[in-house]
Enzyme design. Structure first.
Site, PDB file in Angstrom:
ATOM      1  N   THR A 122       0.859  -1.190   0.000  1.00  0.00           N
ATOM      2  CA  THR A 122       0.000   0.000   0.000  1.00  0.00           C
ATOM      3  C   THR A 122       0.888   1.230   0.000  1.00  0.00           C
ATOM      4  OG1 THR A 122      -1.670  -1.220   1.165  1.00  0.00           O
ATOM      5  CG2 THR A 122      -1.864   1.178   1.208  1.00  0.00           C
ATOM      6  N   GLY A 255     -17.797  -1.743  18.874  1.00  0.00           N
ATOM      7  CA  GLY A 255     -16.869  -2.423  19.786  1.00  0.00           C
ATOM      8  C   GLY A 255     -15.847  -1.453  20.323  1.00  0.00           C
ATOM      9  N   CYS A 262      -3.271  -2.183   9.084  1.00  0.00           N
ATOM     10  CA  CYS A 262      -3.737  -1.545   7.846  1.00  0.00           C
ATOM     11  C   CYS A 262      -4.561  -0.282   8.079  1.00  0.00           C
ATOM     12  CB  CYS A 262      -4.537  -2.544   7.034  1.00  0.00           C
ATOM     13  SG  CYS A 262      -3.641  -4.066   6.765  1.00  0.00           S
TER      14      CYS A 262
HETATM   15  C1  UGA Z   1      -8.245  -4.798   6.376  1.00  0.00           C
HETATM   16  C2  UGA Z   1      -9.244  -4.872   5.215  1.00  0.00           C
HETATM   17  O1  UGA Z   1     -10.452  -5.468   5.675  1.00  0.00           O
HETATM   18  C3  UGA Z   1      -8.677  -5.689   4.055  1.00  0.00           C
HETATM   19  O2  UGA Z   1      -9.580  -5.656   2.959  1.00  0.00           O
HETATM   20  C4  UGA Z   1      -7.354  -5.041   3.614  1.00  0.00           C
HETATM   21  O3  UGA Z   1      -6.739  -5.787   2.584  1.00  0.00           O
HETATM   22  C5  UGA Z   1      -6.408  -5.017   4.807  1.00  0.00           C
HETATM   23  O4  UGA Z   1      -7.007  -4.262   5.872  1.00  0.00           O
HETATM   24  C6  UGA Z   1      -5.122  -4.378   4.344  1.00  0.00           C
HETATM   25  O5  UGA Z   1      -5.134  -3.202   3.970  1.00  0.00           O
HETATM   26  O6  UGA Z   1      -4.105  -5.080   4.248  1.00  0.00           O
HETATM   27  P1  UGA Z   1      -7.514  -6.433   8.372  1.00  0.00           P
HETATM   28  O7  UGA Z   1      -6.691  -5.287   8.880  1.00  0.00           O
HETATM   29  O8  UGA Z   1      -6.922  -7.785   8.312  1.00  0.00           O
HETATM   30  O9  UGA Z   1      -8.044  -6.111   6.880  1.00  0.00           O
HETATM   31  O10 UGA Z   1      -8.754  -6.531   9.347  1.00  0.00           O
HETATM   32  P2  UGA Z   1     -10.341  -6.321   9.296  1.00  0.00           P
HETATM   33  O11 UGA Z   1     -11.008  -7.639   9.330  1.00  0.00           O
HETATM   34  O12 UGA Z   1     -10.730  -5.403   8.212  1.00  0.00           O
HETATM   35  O13 UGA Z   1     -10.569  -5.615  10.710  1.00  0.00           O
HETATM   36  C7  UGA Z   1      -9.937  -4.375  11.027  1.00  0.00           C
HETATM   37  C8  UGA Z   1     -10.330  -3.907  12.401  1.00  0.00           C
HETATM   38  O14 UGA Z   1     -11.672  -3.467  12.426  1.00  0.00           O
HETATM   39  C9  UGA Z   1     -10.217  -4.954  13.499  1.00  0.00           C
HETATM   40  O15 UGA Z   1      -9.610  -4.353  14.626  1.00  0.00           O
HETATM   41  C10 UGA Z   1     -11.647  -5.341  13.796  1.00  0.00           C
HETATM   42  O16 UGA Z   1     -11.841  -5.766  15.124  1.00  0.00           O
HETATM   43  C11 UGA Z   1     -12.367  -4.032  13.522  1.00  0.00           C
HETATM   44  N1  UGA Z   1     -13.783  -4.190  13.159  1.00  0.00           N
HETATM   45  C12 UGA Z   1     -14.137  -4.799  11.989  1.00  0.00           C
HETATM   46  C13 UGA Z   1     -14.767  -3.649  13.980  1.00  0.00           C
HETATM   47  O17 UGA Z   1     -14.474  -3.079  15.052  1.00  0.00           O
HETATM   48  N2  UGA Z   1     -16.080  -3.753  13.605  1.00  0.00           N
HETATM   49  C14 UGA Z   1     -16.456  -4.362  12.441  1.00  0.00           C
HETATM   50  O18 UGA Z   1     -17.682  -4.410  12.156  1.00  0.00           O
HETATM   51  C15 UGA Z   1     -15.453  -4.904  11.626  1.00  0.00           C
END
Ligand code: UGA
Length: 437
Positions: A122, A255, A262
């Site tokens: 990125t 939450g 990321c």
């Molecule tokens: C995120 C993106 O979802 C990916 O598409 C992207 O490729 C990636 O970043 C990146 O740029 O490499 P990731 O960081 O693995 O992926 O995690 P997510 O599943 O997106 O969750 C991110 C954060 O948001 C976590 O701390 C999670 O607990 C939080 N979250 C997620 C919430 O608090 N509420 C939600 O409804 C969803």
């Protein structure tokens, strides 16, 4: 079969390399860290990612996947080179491109055949053009035929392999349509939409996607805080909103806010780019502020519930920034632990995967063997990460060992009625008025 070189064996590089090998390509993964490559050659993964070890093992055995630190070996006959190196944040949020530069320079120094350079890291909008410039300058009169394509990754940690194999879309950006088409061929068997655009637009799609997802989470967290004051339930608000096709239900779980390697880095970098170019990223600033406040708010709730945090024992369940990963970068739990300790609280903690990494990071935290040990003598138990193994705990046992039966469910994982029936004081996020509970 195509020859692919993947530079960088972090999350993105390793998953990309292993998946392309599994699709039948010959892949060489290159990294400058000898120890990491030695361990990978012994089948030891540097990260915890479900399914990755088996995938790597299968493809190494089949001879399609090799690991090396030798640039010449990796780049020798590569038709495609994927740049998947880290782009850490500088002090102001700007991305540090030193590793990307190093890769561009090695390509310029070593390669003498036509090559497609694909950037998956990125990087700030405009970096693809900059990579091309770095190579051209380094080569001088000794011309090299190469094309730069931006191919941002959208993998989620913990679901990276299935995200790679069944993507919602693949984005390719290049000034050269033919180069983009060549890269598209690598993804054809995945049968997903492929968006072909220019370099800068592809780079922006990545930032805009992450910033939008972070915005959704901050939005629902703000709504959750309002729900708490007004006596509404944010979980049902999200469900009710989510049925609207224009809105959808994903990424509306209130939450403790977003963390990881990321969202925090990318939202900050996008805001930095905006400021640098004279625009005012007010929404992005608010999205970051709300996220920071969400962590402070839970500490405030604990302080109110216990009158003071001084000398109180707080048990923390979950340290990773989300379930199914041992990644603790920017994890809400870590900041909350620091805030609690600053107010004089003693902290006990457990995580199913992140204990080893967390022990190097945390000071004066009692790391426990399981959730029940965490609860022993605790004045309150805070759920910070919604791991599956925390879903069905023996709360009668927990009630017996806690000093005060206070539960702070930071991810709305547990059943409030059941816990109050057992005698706990239960606080969720955005689940009605909390001060009266
Ligand atoms: C995120 C993106 O979802 C990916 O598409 C992207 O490729 C990636 O970043 C990146 O740029 O490499 P990731 O960081 O693995 O992926 O995690 P997510 O599943 O997106 O969750 C991110 C954060 O948001 C976590 O701390 C999670 O607990 C939080 N979250 C997620 C919430 O608090 N509420 C939600 O409804 C969803």
């Amino acid at each position: 079969m195509r020859n692919i070189c993947v530079v960088g064996t972090g999350y993105v590089g390793l998953v990309t390399g292993a998946c392309f090998a599994d699709l039948g390509n010959r892949v060489t993964c290159l990294d400058i860290n000898q120890e990491k490559i030695d361990r990978l050659n012994q089948g030891i993964m540097p990260i915890y990612e479900p399914g990755l070890e088996e995938l790597v093992e299968r493809n190494v055995k089949a001879g399609r996947l090799v690991f090396t630190t030798e640039h010449a070996v990796a780049l020798e006959d590569a038709a495609f080179v994927f740049i998947c190196v880290g782009t850490p944040s500088g002090v102001d949020g700007e991305a540090d491109l030193r590793y990307v530069r190093e890769v561009a320079e090695s390509i310029a120094d070593i390669v003498n055949h036509p090559i497609v350079i694909i950037n998956k890291s990125t990087v700030p909008v405009g970096t693809g053009d900059w990579v091309a410039d770095v190579i051209r300058k380094r080569r001088g009169d000794n011309d090299l035929q190469f094309w730069v394509v931006s191919n941002p990754e959208f993998l989620r940690e913990g679901a990276a392999i299935s995200d790679f194999m069944s993507p919602d879309r693949v984005v390719l950006g290049s000034l050269d349509q033919e180069a983009a088409n060549k890269v598209a061929q690598l993804y054809l068997s995945l049968r997903c939409p492929i968006v072909v655009t220019d370099l800068r637009t592809a780079e922006m799609i990545k930032y805009a996607s992450n910033a939008f997802l972070a915005t959704r989470i901050s939005f629902i967290n703000e709504i959750a805080n309002i729900c708490e004051e007004l006596g509404a339930d944010v979980r049902e608000v999200a469900t009710g909103m989510g049925y609207d096709k224009r809105i959808g239900r994903a990424f509306l779980d209130a939450g403790l806010g977003w963390g990881g390697s990321c969202f925090p880095k990318d939202v900050k970098a996008l805001a930095h780019m905006a400021v640098l170019h004279g625009t005012h990223p007010q929404l992005l600033q608010a999205v970051m502020d709300i996220n920071r406040n969400q962590r402070r708010r839970v500490v405030m709730k604990l302080r109110r519930a216990l009158d003071t945090l001084d000398d109180k024992v707080i048990g923390i369940l979950g340290l990773s920034f989300k379930p199914n990963t041992d990644d603790i970068r920017e994890a809400p739990a870590l900041e909350i632990i620091h805030l609690l300790q600053n107010e004089g609280a003693a902290v006990r903690a457990y995580d199913p995967a992140a204990m080893e990494v967390a022990s190097a990071e945390l000071r004066n935290v009692t790391l426990c063997e399981d959730p029940y040990q965490v609860a022993e003598g605790a004045d309150a138990l805070l759920l910070a990460t919604e791991w599956n193994e925390f879903k069905h705990l023996d709360f009668e046992r927990i009630h017996q060992v806690m000093r005060r039966p206070i539960i702070m469910d930071g991810r709305n994982l547990w059943n409030r009625e059941w816990l109050t029936f057992l005698g706990f004081t239960y606080f969720g996020v955005g689940q009605g008025i909390y001060v009266n509970e």
